[in-house]
Design an enzyme around this catalytic site. Structure first.
Site, PDB file in Angstrom:
ATOM      1  N   ASP A   1      44.732 -19.830 -51.768  1.00 21.34           N
ATOM      2  CA  ASP A   1      45.621 -19.081 -50.883  1.00 21.34           C
ATOM      3  C   ASP A   1      46.884 -18.603 -51.614  1.00 21.34           C
ATOM      4  OD1 ASP A   1      46.193 -21.952 -50.886  1.00 21.34           O
ATOM      5  OD2 ASP A   1      47.757 -21.526 -49.417  1.00 21.34           O
TER       6      ASP A   1
ATOM      7  N   THR B   1      47.677 -20.033 -43.806  1.00 21.23           N
ATOM      8  CA  THR B   1      47.440 -21.249 -43.038  1.00 21.23           C
ATOM      9  C   THR B   1      45.972 -21.645 -42.969  1.00 21.23           C
ATOM     10  OG1 THR B   1      47.323 -19.949 -41.001  1.00 21.23           O
ATOM     11  CG2 THR B   1      49.474 -20.881 -41.606  1.00 21.23           C
TER      12      THR B   1
ATOM     13  N   HIS C   1      51.684 -19.388 -49.014  1.00 18.48           N
ATOM     14  CA  HIS C   1      50.413 -19.937 -48.565  1.00 18.48           C
ATOM     15  C   HIS C   1      49.858 -19.077 -47.425  1.00 18.48           C
ATOM     16  CE1 HIS C   1      51.655 -24.089 -50.102  1.00 18.48           C
ATOM     17  NE2 HIS C   1      52.833 -23.495 -49.934  1.00 18.48           N
TER      18      HIS C   1
ATOM     19  N   HIS D   1      50.120 -20.259 -53.818  1.00 20.85           N
ATOM     20  CA  HIS D   1      49.702 -21.661 -53.871  1.00 20.85           C
ATOM     21  C   HIS D   1      48.587 -21.834 -54.906  1.00 20.85           C
ATOM     22  CE1 HIS D   1      48.394 -25.431 -51.354  1.00 20.85           C
ATOM     23  NE2 HIS D   1      49.042 -25.759 -52.452  1.00 20.85           N
TER      24      HIS D   1
ATOM     25  N   GLU E   1      54.453 -20.641 -45.243  1.00 22.42           N
ATOM     26  CA  GLU E   1      53.094 -20.484 -44.723  1.00 22.42           C
ATOM     27  C   GLU E   1      53.014 -19.164 -43.964  1.00 22.42           C
ATOM     28  OE1 GLU E   1      50.311 -22.195 -44.898  1.00 22.42           O
ATOM     29  OE2 GLU E   1      50.848 -24.206 -45.611  1.00 22.42           O
TER      30      GLU E   1
END
Length: 251
Positions: free
Chosen positions: A163, A50, A48, A153, A115
């Site tokens: 993302d 953020t 991912h 993601h 992340e």
């Protein structure tokens, strides 16, 4: 006279008590434990970005809540390359949400979530990518996750997520041994090759074909401005990816 226990004995007692408290048991049944079990093991890694301003803001979000409710991830990689772990590897972090990849429909239960501190509109820092590669090597080695099983993601939820962004260096990751990347040597797709079937076989959900094509273009062509269809270049890429026999995970 007060009994004084050795500190190591006290520590062992506390650890055993802590381990015992993690066992969830029914009050209706007699506990007759079997050794034939293990923890639920993740089989895939989801990356991912953020979409926030800085790592401290992301740490607050991942430990409290955002506007949509509580979220978390197993790891967060800062722009400076610092790696934070927020959830134990064998626990279920809340990072993926609804979606699927191949036959996996509960990604939170089957994955490690990472992340990456990035606002979604900027290139990723070299120190950050170097740290991510080190982390992927560690996680894949310790948890026995296939190194090809690294996805975005947006790959699992293309209709609602974008993302990591088009700036993410998927080719660099593949060259380091993580994920996959098309090979020029595989040549064009053969006559009759169906790119949509190939996209689905690779793992993408096709509930929204235009969104799936968009996620694919973002990852493998670094573009957000292509139409939601698949062309000859997409077919070439997919043919190469399937030639590499990326396993579709069955659960």
């Amino acid at each position: 006279m007060r009994q004084v226990r050795h500190p190591l004995v006290l520590l062992a007692t506390l650890l055993l008590a802590a381990c015992a408290s993690t066992d969830v048991r029914s009050p209706l049944a007699t506990w007759v434990p079997s050794p034939n079990h293990n923890v639920r093991n993740p089989v895939i890694i989801v990356l991912h970005h953020t979409d926030q301003d800085n790592v401290q803001q992301s740490l607050r979000t991942l430990r409290t809540a955002n506007s949509g409710g509580r979220v978390s991830s197993h790891y967060l990689v800062g722009a400076d390359g610092h790696i934070y772990q927020l959830v134990a590897d064998n626990r279920r972090a809340w990072h993926a949400g609804g979606g699927r990849w191949g036959s996996i429909t509960d990604l939170n239960s089957a994955s490690i979530g990472i992340e990456i501190d990035n606002d979604g509109s900027s290139p990723f820092a070299p120190a950050q990518i170097a740290a991510l590669i080190r982390l992927l090597n560690d996680v894949c080695t310790r948890l026995n996750i296939p190194r090809s099983q690294i996805i975005a993601h947006a790959d699992l939820a293309p209709a609602r997520k974008q993302d990591p962004s088009r700036y993410f260096p998927w080719q660099q990751l593949a060259e380091a041994g993580f994920g996959v990347w098309p090979r020029v040597s595989d040549g064009p797709a053969p006559e009759g090759f169906d790119p949509w079937l190939a996209l689905e076989a690779f793992g993408y959900p096709l509930d929204d074909r235009a969104a799936a094509a968009g996620a694919f273009h973002r990852r493998f062509r670094g573009r957000d401005d292509l139409p939601g269809t698949l062309d000859a270049e997409d077919a070439r890429i997919l043919h190469s990816l399937l030639q590499q026999r990326l396993p579709t995970i069955n659960r």
